[in-house]
Scaffold this motif. Structure first.
Motif, short mmCIF file in Angstrom:
data_model
loop_
_atom_site.label_atom_id
_atom_site.label_comp_id
_atom_site.label_asym_id
_atom_site.label_seq_id
_atom_site.Cartn_x
_atom_site.Cartn_y
_atom_site.Cartn_z
N LYS A 50 25.37 46.94 3.91
CA LYS A 50 25.98 45.71 4.41
C LYS A 50 27.20 46.05 5.25
N TRP A 51 27.03 45.98 6.57
CA TRP A 51 28.18 46.14 7.44
C TRP A 51 29.00 44.85 7.37
N PRO A 52 30.29 44.95 7.54
CA PRO A 52 31.11 43.72 7.48
C PRO A 52 30.82 42.79 8.65
N LEU A 53 31.05 41.53 8.44
CA LEU A 53 30.96 40.57 9.53
C LEU A 53 32.22 40.69 10.37
N ILE A 54 32.07 41.06 11.63
CA ILE A 54 33.22 41.28 12.50
C ILE A 54 33.60 39.98 13.20
N LYS A 55 34.82 39.55 12.95
CA LYS A 55 35.28 38.31 13.55
C LYS A 55 35.79 38.56 14.97
N PRO A 56 35.61 37.58 15.86
CA PRO A 56 36.18 37.71 17.22
C PRO A 56 37.69 37.85 17.13
N LYS A 57 38.24 38.73 17.96
CA LYS A 57 39.69 38.96 17.95
C LYS A 57 40.31 38.36 19.21
N ARG A 58 41.36 37.62 19.01
CA ARG A 58 42.07 37.01 20.13
C ARG A 58 43.47 37.59 20.23
N ASN A 59 44.00 37.59 21.43
CA ASN A 59 45.37 38.04 21.68
C ASN A 59 45.60 39.49 21.25
N SER A 79 42.06 43.98 7.49
CA SER A 79 42.07 44.81 6.29
C SER A 79 40.75 44.70 5.54
N ALA A 80 40.21 43.48 5.47
CA ALA A 80 38.94 43.26 4.78
C ALA A 80 37.80 43.97 5.49
N GLU A 81 37.79 43.93 6.82
CA GLU A 81 36.75 44.62 7.58
C GLU A 81 36.83 46.13 7.38
N SER A 82 38.04 46.66 7.41
CA SER A 82 38.23 48.10 7.23
C SER A 82 37.71 48.55 5.86
N LYS A 83 38.10 47.82 4.83
CA LYS A 83 37.67 48.18 3.47
C LYS A 83 36.15 48.04 3.32
N ALA A 84 35.57 47.05 3.98
CA ALA A 84 34.11 46.85 3.89
C ALA A 84 33.37 48.00 4.57
N GLY A 175 21.67 55.30 33.72
CA GLY A 175 22.90 55.25 34.50
C GLY A 175 24.17 55.07 33.71
N LYS A 176 24.09 55.12 32.38
CA LYS A 176 25.26 54.93 31.53
C LYS A 176 25.81 56.27 31.06
N CYS A 177 27.13 56.43 31.20
CA CYS A 177 27.84 57.60 30.69
C CYS A 177 29.07 57.14 29.93
N THR A 178 29.46 57.86 28.90
CA THR A 178 30.66 57.50 28.16
C THR A 178 31.87 58.19 28.78
N HIS A 179 33.01 57.48 28.76
CA HIS A 179 34.23 58.03 29.34
C HIS A 179 35.45 57.83 28.45
N TYR A 180 35.32 57.08 27.37
CA TYR A 180 36.44 56.87 26.45
C TYR A 180 35.97 57.07 25.01
N THR A 181 36.83 57.69 24.22
CA THR A 181 36.61 57.79 22.77
C THR A 181 37.25 56.59 22.09
N LEU A 182 36.54 56.01 21.15
CA LEU A 182 37.08 54.92 20.33
C LEU A 182 37.21 55.40 18.89
N LEU A 183 38.43 55.39 18.38
CA LEU A 183 38.69 55.66 16.97
C LEU A 183 39.33 54.42 16.36
N ILE A 184 38.82 54.00 15.23
CA ILE A 184 39.45 52.89 14.50
C ILE A 184 39.75 53.40 13.10
N TYR A 185 41.03 53.42 12.76
CA TYR A 185 41.44 53.90 11.45
C TYR A 185 41.11 52.85 10.38
N LEU A 186 40.40 53.27 9.36
CA LEU A 186 40.01 52.35 8.29
C LEU A 186 40.96 52.45 7.09
#
Length: 266
Positions: A50-59, A79-84, A175-186
């Motif tokens: 069960k992946w967490p339900l990701i809420k839209p983020k504003r601002n 915090s809830a998403e990270s823990k999930a 035609g897709k190539c990656t150019h940025y690494t995304l890290l999200i600290y949980l």
């Protein structure tokens, strides 16, 4: 003869696509790449994961780290998403990831890892707010179109670290190539213990995280930026030919969990 010629042409096309993603990476840096080219050991998410339900983020607010292609975004995950995510990863089960070491041309690596292919999860996280942050970023005329569906989750326990290395670009095809690494600290940052938390004080997973900073180096090994893990914070940096040498420092207390993917351009 025709079949052999066709196969040769296809191999050449794949080579050209790969080179266009990697661009000109100096030989010195090639020896320090963090991700091996061999097929990675992958864990598959099961139907019960069960992946967490990701809420839209504003601002969402970007904080640039000096005059570089590095930036952080506070509270990208709640915090809830990270823990999930941590709970889901632990239910799948981590696999230890090591390396041959610097003497064999590889960065020192000691952590635990999960890799799953999940296009739906990648699209959900991209559309939750990340796409807006990249709306004005172009690389060689290409725009950001989404995340690499290869989702990786890392775990660093006490004593584990990832030595100095760079991240490669990835050719995703079409035609897709990656150019940025995304890290999200949980995990990371000070979190007061809840009154009903009955976990043992000797349980490293319940202890505050100490160490595990992501450190970037410039010329002459000067420290350009040092990012301390904070729960829910995203760190993004350019990779490939312009990737800065960086490392994940030793964890001295607690457990560091990280969500990892890559931003694709087309």
């Amino acid at each position: 003869m025709i079949d052999k010629l066709a196969h040769a042409k296809e191999r050449l096309k794949r080579k050209e696509r790969s080179e266009s993603c990697m661009a000109e990476i100096p030989e010195r840096k090639k020896r320090r790449m963090g991700e091996r080219r061999e097929a990675d050991t992958k864990k598959s998410a099961t139907p019960t994961t069960k992946w967490p339900l990701i809420k839209p983020k504003r601002n969402l607010q970007i904080t640039h780290l000096k005059d570089t292609d590095l930036f952080t975004v506070q509270n990208f995950f709640t915090s809830a998403e990270s823990k999930a995510f941590i709970s889901a990863a632990e239910s799948i089960g981590f696999v230890h990831q090591g390396s041959l070491g610097p003497t064999k041309g590889e960065a020192y690596r000691d952590n635990d890892r999960i890799s799953v292919n999940d296009p739906v999860l990648a699209e959900t996280i991209w559309e939750s707010g990340l796409h807006k942050l990249f709306s004005d970023i172009k690389i060689r005329g290409k725009v950001a179109v989404g995340l690499n569906s290869n989702i990786r989750l890392y775990r660093y326990k006490v004593g584990q670290r990832f030595g100095r290395h760079i991240d490669e670009g990835v050719d995703l095809g079409e035609g897709k190539c990656t150019h940025y690494t995304l890290l999200i600290y949980l995990s990371g940052g000070f979190k007061p213990k809840a009154k009903n938390d009955l976990s043992s004080p000797n349980d490293s997973s319940s202890q505050p995280l100490v160490g595990g900073e992501t450190v970037f180096y410039g010329s002459r090994n000067a420290v350009v930026a040092e990012v301390a893990p904070t729960e829910g914070m995203a760190l993004l940096h350019i990779h490939g030919a312009k990737c800065m040498l960086h490392e994940a420092r030793n964890v001295t207390k607690g457990v560091k969990h990280v969500f990892r993917s890559d931003v694709a351009f087309a």
